[in-house]
Design an enzyme around this catalytic site. Structure first.
Site, PDB file in Angstrom:
ATOM      1  N   PHE A 194      -8.212  28.140  56.082  1.00  0.00           N
ATOM      2  CA  PHE A 194      -7.111  27.793  55.186  1.00  0.00           C
ATOM      3  C   PHE A 194      -7.678  26.903  54.084  1.00  0.00           C
ATOM      4  O   PHE A 194      -8.802  26.408  54.191  1.00  0.00           O
ATOM      5  CB  PHE A 194      -6.033  27.031  55.977  1.00  0.00           C
ATOM      6  N   GLN A 241       5.499  19.896  47.034  1.00  0.00           N
ATOM      7  CA  GLN A 241       4.465  20.921  46.999  1.00  0.00           C
ATOM      8  C   GLN A 241       5.019  22.232  46.445  1.00  0.00           C
ATOM      9  O   GLN A 241       6.051  22.722  46.922  1.00  0.00           O
ATOM     10  CB  GLN A 241       3.930  21.166  48.404  1.00  0.00           C
ATOM     11  N   HIS A 253       4.064  25.942  46.433  1.00  0.00           N
ATOM     12  CA  HIS A 253       3.137  26.866  47.097  1.00  0.00           C
ATOM     13  C   HIS A 253       2.648  27.871  46.065  1.00  0.00           C
ATOM     14  O   HIS A 253       3.446  28.420  45.310  1.00  0.00           O
ATOM     15  CB  HIS A 253       3.843  27.593  48.251  1.00  0.00           C
ATOM     16  N   LEU A 265       7.985  33.309  50.825  1.00  0.00           N
ATOM     17  CA  LEU A 265       6.617  32.832  51.014  1.00  0.00           C
ATOM     18  C   LEU A 265       5.644  33.947  51.392  1.00  0.00           C
ATOM     19  O   LEU A 265       5.953  34.808  52.205  1.00  0.00           O
ATOM     20  CB  LEU A 265       6.616  31.778  52.132  1.00  0.00           C
ATOM     21  N   GLU A 302      -0.792  31.381  52.843  1.00  0.00           N
ATOM     22  CA  GLU A 302      -2.154  31.061  52.431  1.00  0.00           C
ATOM     23  C   GLU A 302      -3.169  31.793  53.306  1.00  0.00           C
ATOM     24  O   GLU A 302      -4.313  32.014  52.918  1.00  0.00           O
ATOM     25  CB  GLU A 302      -2.330  29.539  52.577  1.00  0.00           C
ATOM     26  N   ARG A 357      -3.553  23.444  47.690  1.00  0.00           N
ATOM     27  CA  ARG A 357      -2.404  24.109  47.081  1.00  0.00           C
ATOM     28  C   ARG A 357      -2.057  23.554  45.705  1.00  0.00           C
ATOM     29  O   ARG A 357      -1.672  24.301  44.809  1.00  0.00           O
ATOM     30  CB  ARG A 357      -1.198  23.996  48.010  1.00  0.00           C
ATOM     31  N   HIS A 362       7.991  24.444  47.871  1.00  0.00           N
ATOM     32  CA  HIS A 362       7.737  24.805  49.263  1.00  0.00           C
ATOM     33  C   HIS A 362       7.939  23.660  50.243  1.00  0.00           C
ATOM     34  O   HIS A 362       8.453  23.866  51.336  1.00  0.00           O
ATOM     35  CB  HIS A 362       6.305  25.323  49.364  1.00  0.00           C
ATOM     36  N   ARG A 386       0.082  18.193  50.744  1.00  0.00           N
ATOM     37  CA  ARG A 386      -0.130  18.599  52.132  1.00  0.00           C
ATOM     38  C   ARG A 386      -1.120  19.754  52.205  1.00  0.00           C
ATOM     39  O   ARG A 386      -1.065  20.669  51.393  1.00  0.00           O
ATOM     40  CB  ARG A 386       1.202  19.024  52.763  1.00  0.00           C
TER      41      ARG A 386
END
Lengths: 236, 590
Positions: free
Chosen positions: B119, B240, B242, B252, B255, B286, B354, B398
């Protein structure tokens, strides 16, 4: 941008003011681009705030917005309006008591789900790390664990309509097999014992409505067949 | 109307991952535990988490929780509290093994261990090679986790108040929290839930934006309740975006697509992340990827999709087998919502709201904090866990996969803390002043009685437009200040707005209106906090203050809201870990 008229006939019932349920027509103009049914119902709710339904994730994962759409159970958020014959007839999931409009009381459905002990049972002492499971054994859970408890299946099942208190129903049995199939679960005998009666599993008549309506493309009939085989093997 | 009182040892508000991990801890310890949830628990937003849970198990390569910690501190842009980040990363392996023992159907490696995928923002050896640290159940990890926790709570006999909506906290005469008021959605009944420990686990509030990956239910109810009770919320400017929400829809796309080898291209087919993050490319953090996409689009290298400007996420090169086994849910979502089959064609994506990094400030045990005269004070009887809390482990940005880690580790930590405190007598029964109960009903009465004002829909639509245009990926004081002024005017209008459904049975319109009060509180907190932070850090990217200011701004913003205007205070960031050496701020190069 070209617009199009969308027409709906929606089941209405509010126990506070309606003596009996009725169908109400709605229509609106919108751009002729594709739209999900949930978006359409949300649009109608702005016109008529009393229209009542459940929704949460709007992407087919939470299982809130199961309803009967042109005679077939499905999730509003995953149903393209463009593919539906107009007027689009929307009713609550059949076989459940109606709380209000498209909201049904799912108590019996959840009770059957709880009845199969839907949690891993393993009475050996857990290791300090993960229990190992081969990719092949893990693959046996595919097509089972993805259930979202939307009740589209059980609510389309005649056997569940007749015996909602005794027949576990397709969703509950799919979950039952998910734990029977898990190499980490060691309560197989007890699980099968609890299902070994004329109703819990054997009321399934392989009508396969459940398979036809499942918005996650799961196959409860197949899972029920596997449980049957396990039960019959036990009996021999 | 007579008001019933329900009494429990502990009450958890919210049936998502954090709430149900806390309730499981408490119910298993024999305490009388209730979960109040506005939706049936498996409909909570945790169900939408896709890619996985980040944890240094070392199943794909040698790994160490200290590497996870380093990445998280760096990812937070150095305003995450290092003691809490250490606790999370160190505890995560045990917490994830527990989930596996509970039955969570993790994907597996050939040797039968839990499968982990790469990730963004992950490294081994403190900034070295790309790590593969995110434990996954295909691309349905949140679904698998949430159902597993609900199932174990059924076994533990947790008492669920399903489709009950929390209205407001009840303050005690001792200055703490003695429970809350909640409404049964099905009947309209209002009840007082009395408890020595109230744990808020109400999730995020992404519905303040027009374009969001968040479920309809993510309306910041816990944050709204805390602000109305006169307590602070922290780092609310940190939202955040995304990088990959499906263009025009918001759904969504994990990732994990890029973790498995997918990458982004612009209209020229150029793999543009090579320019912005030469080392890790599409697996930068991100905030970095979202900004890069926004720049590509702004400079005219986007594509039109679903009526909006977007870039393309290409995963066809992974082949049908990998897509069907590791990313089956993404394929289904792309076909349904973007009309593309990613085995053949790229998915149009755009940065989409997000996750709320900010929230209710807490200790690492989940105890909610307030700030008086530059000192932290624990609010007796109140806890917060999960996205509604700000521990803070995510700081200004995050890392992907760390939200599920946060839910599990701190849900469990709060449960353990409440369990011990109740056993030791450290959570005394507090006194409830009857006027508090009346106070908690003011909002319901307002919505019940307003019959002539403007529609609440108008106000909600305007709120989302303001947040989307003035508090998005890029921010600037010249737009944010008018944005806040508009929000203040909107707040005044909200007090006179109306709903057109006044029935008692399953009145979802009334619930939406009550939720709007919370969205408004969250939006105003975001706006004032964002204006206050005059620098660029993590997800908070200001065009009028484009640089980091480590001298003045390695600190948390605190927002207090009152009826009229909000006010700002600050808290220091804890840069001292529990056992390891502190990680010092440096430029975040990926």
């Amino acid at each position: 941008m070209t617009t199009k008229t969308y027409r709906f006939s929606i089941y209405r019932y509010n126990p506070e003011c309606d003596v009996e349920p009725y169908m109400q027509d709605f229509s609106f103009e919108a751009p002729s681009t594709d739209m999900m049914l949930l978006d359409a119902i949300e649009h109608i709710k702005v016109q008529d705030e009393t229209l009542t339904f459940r929704r949460s994730c709007r992407e087919g994962v939470c299982g809130s917005d199961g309803m009967n759409i042109n005679g077939k159970n499905g999730l509003a958020c995953m149903t393209h309006v463009s593919g539906l014959k107009q007027p689009i007839v929307i009713r609550p999931l059949p076989g459940f008591p109606v709380v209000r409009d498209l909201v049904v009381d799912m108590t019996q459905f959840y009770k059957q789900y709880e009845s199969i002990q839907p949690y891993l049972l393993n009475d050996t002492i857990a290791p300090a790390v993960e229990r190992l499971q081969s990719p092949k054994d893990r693959a046996k859970l595919d097509g089972l664990y993805e259930c979202i408890l939307c009740a589209c299946c059980s609510s389309s099942c005649p056997s569940f309509w007749w015996n909602p208190d005794k027949f576990v129903g397709p969703a509950g049995l799919l979950w039952a097999y998910r734990f029977l199939a898990d190499s980490r679960d060691n309560a197989t005998q007890a699980r099968l014992g609890a299902l070994d009666d004329p109703y819990s599993v054997f009321r399934c008549r392989s009508i396969m409505n459940c398979v036809q309506v499942c918005p996650k493309s799961l196959n409860p009939t197949k899972a029920i067949g596997k449980i049957r085989s396990m039960l019959l093997k036990e009996a021999v | 109307m007579a008001i019933n009182t329900y009494e429990f040892d502990a009450i958890i508000v919210g049936g998502g991952g954090a709430g149900m991990r806390a309730s499981l801890q408490l119910a298993n310890s024999g305490l009388k535990t209730a979960v109040i949830s506005k939706v049936f628990p498996t409909r909570s937003h945790t169900v939408c988490a896709q890619g996985g849970i980040t944890v240094a198990l070392g199943n794909m390569h040698p790994d160490d929780w200290r590497f996870h910690m380093y990445d998280t501190v760096k990812g937070s842009d150095y305003i995450g509290d290092q003691d809490c980040i250490e606790y999370m990363c160190q505890q995560a392996p045990a917490a994830v093994y527990e989930l596996e023992h509970m039955g969570l159907p993790f994907s597996r490696t050939a040797s039968g261990h839990i499968y982990q995928r790469p990730f963004g923002g992950q490294s081994v050896n403190f900034g070295g090679d790309q790590a593969a640290r995110t434990a996954a159940a295909a691309d349905r990890t949140g679904h698998a986790l949430l159902h597993t926790l609900y199932q174990k709570n059924l076994q533990a006999k947790t008492h669920f108040f399903t489709e009950w909506y929390a209205l407001d906290l009840i303050k005690s005469t001792e200055g703490g929290i003695a429970g809350l008021m909640a409404m049964c959605i099905e009947t309209g009944e209002i009840a007082h839930f009395k408890s020595r420990a109230t744990i808020l686990a109400t999730g995020g509030a992404g519905r303040i934006y027009e374009s969001t990956t968040n479920a309809f239910i993510n309306t910041g109810d816990g944050v709204g309740m805390v602000i109305r009770a006169g307590f602070p919320v922290q780092d609310m400017e940190m939202w955040q975006f995304h990088p990959t929400g499906i263009a025009g829809v918001g759904v969504l796309v994990t990732e994990g697509c890029r973790g498995e080898g997918g990458y982004l291209v612009n209209k020229n087919g150029e793999r543009f992340m090579e320019r912005y993050a030469p080392h890790v490319k599409d697996l930068a953090c991100r905030d970095v990827v979202a900004r890069s996409i926004a720049i590509e689009i702004r400079e005219g290298r986007g594509v039109k999709a679903n009526g909006v400007d977007a870039v393309l996420l290409k995963i066809d090169q992974l082949g049908a087998d990998v897509i069907n086994s590791r990313l089956p849910g993404i394929r289904e979502l792309a076909i349904t919502f973007a009309h593309v089959d990613p085995i053949k064609d790229p998915i149009p994506v755009v940065p989409t709201c997000h996750y709320m990094m900010g929230g209710i400030p807490t200790t690492m045990h989940g105890q909610a904090l307030t700030r008086i005269n530059d000192q932290d004070h624990i609010i007796p009887g109140l806890y917060a866990v999960g996205e509604c809390a700000c521990v803070s482990v995510h700081g200004a940005n995050r890392l992907g996969g760390n939200s599920l880690t946060d839910l599990i580790v701190f849900g469990r930590a709060a449960g353990i803390h409440v369990e011990n405190a109740l056993k030791k007598g450290d959570l005394p029964q507090q006194t409830v002043d009857e006027s508090q109960i009346d106070q908690a009903l003011v909002r319901v009465n307002r919505w019940n009685n307003n019959k002539d004002g403007e529609s609440f829909h108008t106000i909600r639509d305007e709120l989302k437009k303001i947040m989307q245009s003035d508090f998005g990926v890029f921010r600037d004081g010249q737009y944010m200040q008018p944005g806040l002024d508009k929000l203040d005017a909107l707040y005044a209008r909200l007090q006179n707005a109306k709903i057109n459904d006044h029935s008692e049975v399953f009145n979802t319109t009334r619930i939406e209106a009550l939720e709007l009060d919370n969205l408004m509180a969250v939006a105003r907190a975001t706006a004032l906090s964002a204006i206050t932070r005059t620098e660029t850090r993590g997800a908070h990217s200001r065009e009028d203050f484009p640089d980091h200011d480590d001298v003045n701004w390695i600190k948390h913003t605190l927002y207090f809201g009152t009826e009229g205007k909000g006010s700002i205070d600050f808290r220091p960031v804890n840069r001292q870990p529990l056992t390891v050496e502190p990680f010092q701020p440096k430029a975040r190069v990926y």
